[in-house]
Write an enzyme that holds these catalytic residues in place. Structure first.
Site, PDB file in Angstrom:
ATOM      1  N   ARG A  60      49.083  27.572  20.692  1.00  0.00           N
ATOM      2  CA  ARG A  60      49.869  27.562  21.934  1.00  0.00           C
ATOM      3  C   ARG A  60      50.142  28.970  22.456  1.00  0.00           C
ATOM      4  NH1 ARG A  60      54.241  24.286  20.494  1.00  0.00           N
ATOM      5  NH2 ARG A  60      55.456  26.108  20.016  1.00  0.00           N
ATOM      6  N   TYR A 113      56.939  31.709  48.554  1.00  0.00           N
ATOM      7  CA  TYR A 113      56.090  30.534  48.333  1.00  0.00           C
ATOM      8  C   TYR A 113      56.985  29.294  48.146  1.00  0.00           C
ATOM      9  CZ  TYR A 113      52.627  27.772  45.646  1.00  0.00           C
ATOM     10  OH  TYR A 113      51.783  26.804  45.180  1.00  0.00           O
ATOM     11  N   ASP A 186      55.926  38.698  43.214  1.00  0.00           N
ATOM     12  CA  ASP A 186      54.716  37.876  43.249  1.00  0.00           C
ATOM     13  C   ASP A 186      53.657  38.711  43.970  1.00  0.00           C
ATOM     14  OD1 ASP A 186      52.689  36.045  43.905  1.00  0.00           O
ATOM     15  OD2 ASP A 186      54.097  34.373  44.032  1.00  0.00           O
ATOM     16  N   LYS A 211      44.101  32.060  42.223  1.00  0.00           N
ATOM     17  CA  LYS A 211      43.577  32.504  43.514  1.00  0.00           C
ATOM     18  C   LYS A 211      42.414  33.490  43.309  1.00  0.00           C
ATOM     19  CE  LYS A 211      46.858  29.874  44.997  1.00  0.00           C
ATOM     20  NZ  LYS A 211      48.235  30.270  45.281  1.00  0.00           N
TER      21      LYS A 211
END
Ligand SMILES: *Cc1c(COP(=O)(O)O)cnc(C)c1O
Length: 395
Positions: A60, A113, A186, A211
């Site tokens: 993980r 966003y 961001d 992106k």
């Protein structure tokens, strides 16, 4: 690891995070799937414990391929270390959650966003963390007035990914630091190639690697980059939530990195060509792209950025209503209609600003966002011309 700090970014993108000698000479580190990491003895297991976050310990938390990708992004950003998670939104929520507790206060750009806003207004609110939205164009001198004794985090997104307001990153990060507030940004729009917020004084940077880093619309991934001071707090936040970056997606992001400089250079040049064409269309009121000399954010962009990506928007004259705008969007063929951006293919998005503002009001006509891909820009312009003809068709 060899020292490549003197290399230019495009060269780094080719070399970072690769170890052919370790993987039978393969150019690319393979997909490394796994949950269990085997230890040779109890003593070896115990010795590994303190390195759970940067050496193989449990699947993980990542494996060699994850750590190589994380280190590549940290190097590009000029950060201490990076943490990969399963999506850009997970990077944002894990980063904010790492630093706030009940009773705290958060400052958030009004151009953020949408899902980030939703996280603040729903989840954080339930845990008694209050959010104040500020005008992205705020003068840093005015930020002090919004900072309270319980303000813990300032969160920027520059430019805003729907309306492209530029923030004074350096000034806002300074004001936050003076008040003991952790600053975050961001940086998805610029990628680590075109803006390095950590060098402007920001503490923590997040990316939707989905992106431009992945770059081919075939994986979801997020990454958080931090300075040394905040790294372990972030890493622990990611761990307690159980976030995990999937091995196949890490592979795709590693591969995307190799061509990112070339893709961005082309997408940026095409975007500028299309933006200038749009400025000449009588149906267009404004083009929202900080790389344009007459954009209100151009001076800040020029100061803090070394390039512009291929995502921008334009505003129609107020005479055109939403139905007219939709005729334009439905009229084009080369631009796909859909969410996300930063892939090799062009996308067009009808923007709804109604529910995503609170501190400021959107003034102007309907907004259309374009993510410019790798097609020939002249074909994209021809396609948009067809859309503009459809816009006029029944007015
Ligand atoms: C898409 C996006 C995100 C979220 O990324 P996902 O990988 O889709 O979760 C965050 N910030 C910005 C600016 C984005 O455009």
């Amino acid at each position: 690891m060899t020292d490549n700090s003197d290399l230019r970014a495009a060269t780094k993108l080719v070399h970072l995070g690769r170890k052919p000698e370790k993987y039978g000479g393969l150019v690319n580190p393979p997909v490394m799937r796994g949950s269990t990491i085997l230890f040779s003895s109890c003593a070896a297991m115990q010795a590994a414990e303190s390195h759970w976050h940067d050496q193989p310990y449990y699947g993980r938390h990542g494996n060699d391929a994850t750590f190589a990708f994380e280190q590549a992004i940290a190097d590009l950003e000029g950060g201490y270390r990076a943490v990969a998670v399963e999506s850009g939104l997970a990077a944002i929520t894990a980063a904010i959650s790492a630093f706030v507790k009940a009773g705290d206060h958060l400052l958030m750009t009004d151009a953020v966003y949408g899902p980030t806003r939703k996280f603040c207004d729903s989840f954080l609110r339930r845990f008694d963390v209050e959010t104040t939205y500020y005008d992205p164009r705020i003068n840093p001198d005015k930020l002090a007035a919004l900072i309270r004794p319980n303000t813990r985090v300032l969160f920027m997104e520059s430019p805003g990914s729907l309306t492209f307001e530029m923030e004074d990153i350096r000034g806002l990060a300074d004001a936050a630091r003076q008040a003991g507030v952790v600053s975050m940004m961001d940086n998805t729009w610029a990628t680590p190639l075109y803006c390095k917020p950590l060098s402007l004084g920001v503490d923590v940077v997040v990316h939707a690697a989905t992106k431009y880093i992945v770059g081919h619309s075939d994986a979801m991934l997020g990454v958080i980059v931090s300075n040394e001071r905040h790294y372990m707090t972030l890493r622990q936040s990611v761990a307690v939530f159980g976030h995990h970056a999937a091995p196949d997606d890490i592979y795709l992001a590693q591969r995307g990195l190799r061509s990112m400089a070339a893709r961005l250079q082309q997408q940026s040049a095409s975007a500028m060509q299309i933006a200038r064409w749009l400025q000449q269309q009588s149906a267009v009121q404004r083009v929202l792209y900080p790389a344009l000399p007459d954009d209100p954010g151009h001076a800040l962009w020029n100061r803090d950025y070394t390039g512009a990506s291929g995502l921008f928007a334009f505003v129609l004259q107020p005479a055109y209503d939403r139905a007219a705008m939709q005729r334009l969007v439905d009229g084009v063929r080369l631009f796909g209609i859909g969410f996300s951006w930063g892939g090799y293919e062009s996308l067009i998005l009808p923007v709804s600003l109604g529910a995503v503002r609170s501190a400021t009001q959107w003034q102007g006509g309907e907004v259309v966002r374009l993510s410019v891909g790798l097609e020939d820009p002249l074909d994209l312009i021809d396609d948009l011309a067809i859309g503009f003809a459809a816009l006029e068709a029944s007015t």
